[in-house]
Design a protein around this motif. Sequence first.
Motif, PDB file in Angstrom:
ATOM      1  N   ILE A 294       0.813  -1.212   0.000  1.00 41.90           N
ATOM      2  CA  ILE A 294       0.000   0.000   0.000  1.00 41.90           C
ATOM      3  C   ILE A 294       0.851   1.269   0.000  1.00 41.90           C
ATOM      4  O   ILE A 294       0.689   2.138  -0.850  1.00 41.90           O
ATOM      5  N   LYS A 295       1.765   1.345   0.921  1.00 45.01           N
ATOM      6  CA  LYS A 295       2.586   2.554   1.026  1.00 45.01           C
ATOM      7  C   LYS A 295       3.586   2.618  -0.122  1.00 45.01           C
ATOM      8  O   LYS A 295       3.734   3.645  -0.777  1.00 45.01           O
ATOM      9  N   GLU A 296       4.214   1.484  -0.346  1.00 43.32           N
ATOM     10  CA  GLU A 296       5.253   1.402  -1.370  1.00 43.32           C
ATOM     11  C   GLU A 296       4.716   1.805  -2.745  1.00 43.32           C
ATOM     12  O   GLU A 296       5.382   2.487  -3.502  1.00 43.32           O
ATOM     13  N   LYS A 297       3.503   1.390  -3.064  1.00 42.51           N
ATOM     14  CA  LYS A 297       2.961   1.656  -4.394  1.00 42.51           C
ATOM     15  C   LYS A 297       1.989   2.822  -4.427  1.00 42.51           C
ATOM     16  O   LYS A 297       1.309   3.040  -5.434  1.00 42.51           O
ATOM     17  N   ASN A 298       1.880   3.547  -3.325  1.00 44.74           N
ATOM     18  CA  ASN A 298       0.983   4.702  -3.268  1.00 44.74           C
ATOM     19  C   ASN A 298      -0.467   4.321  -3.621  1.00 44.74           C
ATOM     20  O   ASN A 298      -1.123   4.949  -4.443  1.00 44.74           O
ATOM     21  N   ILE A 299      -0.946   3.246  -2.985  1.00 41.81           N
ATOM     22  CA  ILE A 299      -2.316   2.793  -3.223  1.00 41.81           C
ATOM     23  C   ILE A 299      -3.244   3.497  -2.236  1.00 41.81           C
ATOM     24  O   ILE A 299      -3.003   3.487  -1.034  1.00 41.81           O
ATOM     25  N   LYS A 300      -4.292   4.137  -2.759  1.00 40.76           N
ATOM     26  CA  LYS A 300      -5.227   4.815  -1.854  1.00 40.76           C
ATOM     27  C   LYS A 300      -6.662   4.317  -2.024  1.00 40.76           C
ATOM     28  O   LYS A 300      -7.583   4.872  -1.430  1.00 40.76           O
ATOM     29  N   LEU A 301      -6.824   3.306  -2.856  1.00 36.76           N
ATOM     30  CA  LEU A 301      -8.157   2.716  -3.002  1.00 36.76           C
ATOM     31  C   LEU A 301      -8.004   1.215  -3.138  1.00 36.76           C
ATOM     32  O   LEU A 301      -7.212   0.735  -3.942  1.00 36.76           O
ATOM     33  N   ILE A 302      -8.762   0.484  -2.318  1.00 39.47           N
ATOM     34  CA  ILE A 302      -8.813  -0.971  -2.487  1.00 39.47           C
ATOM     35  C   ILE A 302     -10.244  -1.352  -2.799  1.00 39.47           C
ATOM     36  O   ILE A 302     -11.172  -0.916  -2.122  1.00 39.47           O
ATOM     37  N   VAL A 303     -10.399  -2.122  -3.860  1.00 37.09           N
ATOM     38  CA  VAL A 303     -11.724  -2.560  -4.260  1.00 37.09           C
ATOM     39  C   VAL A 303     -11.804  -4.077  -4.077  1.00 37.09           C
ATOM     40  O   VAL A 303     -10.869  -4.784  -4.440  1.00 37.09           O
ATOM     41  N   ILE A 304     -12.906  -4.550  -3.504  1.00 37.88           N
ATOM     42  CA  ILE A 304     -13.162  -5.998  -3.530  1.00 37.88           C
ATOM     43  C   ILE A 304     -14.535  -6.199  -4.158  1.00 37.88           C
ATOM     44  O   ILE A 304     -15.551  -5.777  -3.615  1.00 37.88           O
ATOM     45  N   ASP A 305     -14.530  -6.815  -5.315  1.00 40.59           N
ATOM     46  CA  ASP A 305     -15.780  -7.054  -6.052  1.00 40.59           C
ATOM     47  C   ASP A 305     -15.881  -8.557  -6.306  1.00 40.59           C
ATOM     48  O   ASP A 305     -15.172  -9.081  -7.147  1.00 40.59           O
ATOM     49  N   HIS A 331     -12.019 -11.272   8.196  1.00 41.75           N
ATOM     50  CA  HIS A 331     -11.653 -10.626   6.938  1.00 41.75           C
ATOM     51  C   HIS A 331     -12.018  -9.138   6.974  1.00 41.75           C
ATOM     52  O   HIS A 331     -11.235  -8.276   6.590  1.00 41.75           O
ATOM     53  N   LEU A 332     -13.217  -8.845   7.461  1.00 39.27           N
ATOM     54  CA  LEU A 332     -13.663  -7.454   7.558  1.00 39.27           C
ATOM     55  C   LEU A 332     -12.774  -6.650   8.500  1.00 39.27           C
ATOM     56  O   LEU A 332     -12.477  -5.482   8.244  1.00 39.27           O
ATOM     57  N   HIS A 333     -12.358  -7.314   9.571  1.00 39.25           N
ATOM     58  CA  HIS A 333     -11.469  -6.608  10.496  1.00 39.25           C
ATOM     59  C   HIS A 333     -10.105  -6.347   9.886  1.00 39.25           C
ATOM     60  O   HIS A 333      -9.478  -5.335  10.180  1.00 39.25           O
ATOM     61  N   ASP A 334      -9.669  -7.265   9.021  1.00 39.69           N
ATOM     62  CA  ASP A 334      -8.418  -7.012   8.285  1.00 39.69           C
ATOM     63  C   ASP A 334      -8.579  -5.725   7.469  1.00 39.69           C
ATOM     64  O   ASP A 334      -7.673  -4.900   7.399  1.00 39.69           O
ATOM     65  N   LEU A 335      -9.764  -5.583   6.860  1.00 38.94           N
ATOM     66  CA  LEU A 335     -10.018  -4.402   6.015  1.00 38.94           C
ATOM     67  C   LEU A 335     -10.100  -3.129   6.858  1.00 38.94           C
ATOM     68  O   LEU A 335      -9.525  -2.102   6.511  1.00 38.94           O
ATOM     69  N   LEU A 336     -10.838  -3.227   7.963  1.00 38.41           N
ATOM     70  CA  LEU A 336     -10.968  -2.052   8.841  1.00 38.41           C
ATOM     71  C   LEU A 336      -9.599  -1.645   9.396  1.00 38.41           C
ATOM     72  O   LEU A 336      -9.299  -0.457   9.526  1.00 38.41           O
ATOM     73  N   ARG A 337      -8.786  -2.647   9.694  1.00 35.03           N
ATOM     74  CA  ARG A 337      -7.465  -2.349  10.231  1.00 35.03           C
ATOM     75  C   ARG A 337      -6.611  -1.618   9.199  1.00 35.03           C
ATOM     76  O   ARG A 337      -5.859  -0.704   9.524  1.00 35.03           O
ATOM     77  N   LEU A 338      -6.769  -2.013   7.931  1.00 36.97           N
ATOM     78  CA  LEU A 338      -6.038  -1.320   6.867  1.00 36.97           C
ATOM     79  C   LEU A 338      -6.363   0.172   6.881  1.00 36.97           C
ATOM     80  O   LEU A 338      -5.499   1.021   6.681  1.00 36.97           O
ATOM     81  N   CYS A 339      -7.651   0.480   7.141  1.00 37.77           N
ATOM     82  CA  CYS A 339      -8.069   1.889   7.186  1.00 37.77           C
ATOM     83  C   CYS A 339      -7.488   2.600   8.395  1.00 37.77           C
ATOM     84  O   CYS A 339      -7.249   3.802   8.358  1.00 37.77           O
ATOM     85  N   ASP A 340      -7.276   1.852   9.489  1.00 42.23           N
ATOM     86  CA  ASP A 340      -6.630   2.456  10.665  1.00 42.23           C
ATOM     87  C   ASP A 340      -5.157   2.711  10.376  1.00 42.23           C
ATOM     88  O   ASP A 340      -4.618   3.763  10.701  1.00 42.23           O
ATOM     89  N   ILE A 341      -4.543   1.705   9.760  1.00 44.33           N
ATOM     90  CA  ILE A 341      -3.110   1.819   9.469  1.00 44.33           C
ATOM     91  C   ILE A 341      -2.864   2.931   8.447  1.00 44.33           C
ATOM     92  O   ILE A 341      -1.940   3.717   8.583  1.00 44.33           O
ATOM     93  N   TYR A 342      -3.700   2.970   7.430  1.00 41.90           N
ATOM     94  CA  TYR A 342      -3.537   3.975   6.369  1.00 41.90           C
ATOM     95  C   TYR A 342      -4.788   4.845   6.304  1.00 41.90           C
ATOM     96  O   TYR A 342      -5.719   4.529   5.572  1.00 41.90           O
ATOM     97  N   PRO A 343      -4.836   5.935   7.063  1.00 42.42           N
ATOM     98  CA  PRO A 343      -6.059   6.747   7.113  1.00 42.42           C
ATOM     99  C   PRO A 343      -6.416   7.389   5.774  1.00 42.42           C
ATOM    100  O   PRO A 343      -7.546   7.769   5.573  1.00 42.42           O
ATOM    101  N   ASP A 344      -5.448   7.456   4.853  1.00 45.11           N
ATOM    102  CA  ASP A 344      -5.829   8.037   3.554  1.00 45.11           C
ATOM    103  C   ASP A 344      -6.128   6.956   2.517  1.00 45.11           C
ATOM    104  O   ASP A 344      -6.050   7.173   1.323  1.00 45.11           O
ATOM    105  N   LEU A 345      -6.491   5.781   3.026  1.00 45.04           N
ATOM    106  CA  LEU A 345      -6.885   4.689   2.139  1.00 45.04           C
ATOM    107  C   LEU A 345      -8.392   4.497   2.223  1.00 45.04           C
ATOM    108  O   LEU A 345      -8.975   4.554   3.297  1.00 45.04           O
ATOM    109  N   SER A 346      -8.993   4.258   1.066  1.00 40.35           N
ATOM    110  CA  SER A 346     -10.418   3.979   1.050  1.00 40.35           C
ATOM    111  C   SER A 346     -10.617   2.529   0.616  1.00 40.35           C
ATOM    112  O   SER A 346     -10.009   2.089  -0.351  1.00 40.35           O
ATOM    113  N   VAL A 347     -11.441   1.798   1.351  1.00 35.85           N
ATOM    114  CA  VAL A 347     -11.729   0.411   0.975  1.00 35.85           C
ATOM    115  C   VAL A 347     -13.187   0.337   0.533  1.00 35.85           C
ATOM    116  O   VAL A 347     -14.088   0.704   1.285  1.00 35.85           O
ATOM    117  N   VAL A 348     -13.401  -0.087  -0.691  1.00 36.88           N
ATOM    118  CA  VAL A 348     -14.758  -0.145  -1.220  1.00 36.88           C
ATOM    119  C   VAL A 348     -15.069  -1.583  -1.620  1.00 36.88           C
ATOM    120  O   VAL A 348     -14.285  -2.218  -2.322  1.00 36.88           O
TER     121      VAL A 348
END
Length: 417
Positions: A294-305, A331-348
């Motif tokens: 996430i940080k290394e590649k400057n990812i600010k959006l994660i999509v799971i479809d 799994h959802l907590h993994d996602l929520l944690r990502l948002c805590d770790i990276y506050p400028d990340l959006s998970v959709v």
Amino acid sequence: MAKAVEAKNGSKVEMGEAYYCPECKRTHTKGKIYKDHFKYAQLEETGEEMNEDAYDDETELMEAFNELEEKENILEDEENIDKIEPQIDQGIDNDEEDDEISKNNCVNAVKKLPGVGEATLNKLIKAGFNSLESIAYTPPSIIKEESGLGDKTTEKLIKASMEQLGIGFKSADAIWEHRKNIARVTTGSQELDDVLGGGVETGSVIEFFGEFRTGKTQIMHQLCVNVQLPKEKGGLEARALYIDTEGTFRPERIIQMSEGLDLDYKNVLKNIVFGRAYNSDHQILLIKEATNIIKEKNIKLIVIDSLIGHFRSEYIGRGTLASRQQTINTHLHDLLRLCDIYPDLSVVVTNQVSAKPDVFYGNPLTATGGNIVAHGSTIRVYLRKGKGEQRIAKVVDAPHLPEAEAVFSITENGISD
Ligand code: GTP
Ligand code: MG
């Protein structure tokens, strides 16, 4: 077309110097007779015979040749500008070197934690804990299990990371300051952005749920393009990570959407990191792996479809319900944690709906995954079909937004009003 003035061991040829031209297999003298070469060059470009009589003397011929050469240089420069410009335009740093630097910075911070030697560092990195944030926000049991470190070490590392990040009680004022400046990605529809409070916000898990063909996948595609836009155009100047569980990701749609926004689709495609999840375990693993890039590649959006698809088909029958809900919850907590770790990340994420047999009044369609998903996502948007290209989105559950509806369209160029 040949370049007459170069090719002397790759260096620039000075006036009066001789050099061998590999194109016409002759030796030329810079500033003297270019006639033969010019003939060759012009023939290649126009495919026509050169009329040598059109030039009165050698000087004129030389001038014509220089003109041709200048044109070639300009064309070459333009080609280079084309390669660079779209990146600047989108403000995304495509530089692998920069990716490496930012990764090293994170790792260095972990390395400086008290008691972290080479062996501990290697274990942490191997398990994906390569930043202070990833250590501070992950439950000790998970760090222990995945890295193989002991109780005491894990505890100490978490405490030290938290201290360095300044995690603790904060005043509501500080939270407000943070929320005021929260970044958002435009959906492409002003109306939909408005009901979402200005677009898809960062630091949250946002769920779009609805029946088939209601536009869930289309919105996911559009967000992957829009996140790359400059900030003033509603983007975050960042890359997207797309996890496709259903095999419905279509680069063709990304190309159409990019063209609708006058973006160079080649760059847009390059800036979407794609992962196909083949089963629920793989999906969970992909998200764990995402933490590393996430940080290394400057990812600010994660999509799971879609979020639940695999879980739904793999856990069949009432007997498996409890373990299914437990896995989804983790799994959802993994996602929520990502948002805590990276506050400028959006998970959709997207979610299907299923008919709920016990509802007699109101809408019997509910999102799958039950309460677990409902509580896991910060904002939930229900999609349904309208007339033709029109779709209706309703914000049904958000801690700070009223229940409101928006009408948007799915067009060839993507999501719009
Ligand atoms: P499921 O994954 O099946 O649950 O559906 P979904 O909600 O993900 O639907 P999706 O986002 O794939 O939307 C499909 C709809 O988008 C189609 O029925 C079309 O109406 C619309 N759509 C897709 N591509 C185009 C396009 O190029 N032009 C237009 N106008 N509409 C399109
Ligand atoms: Mg879909």
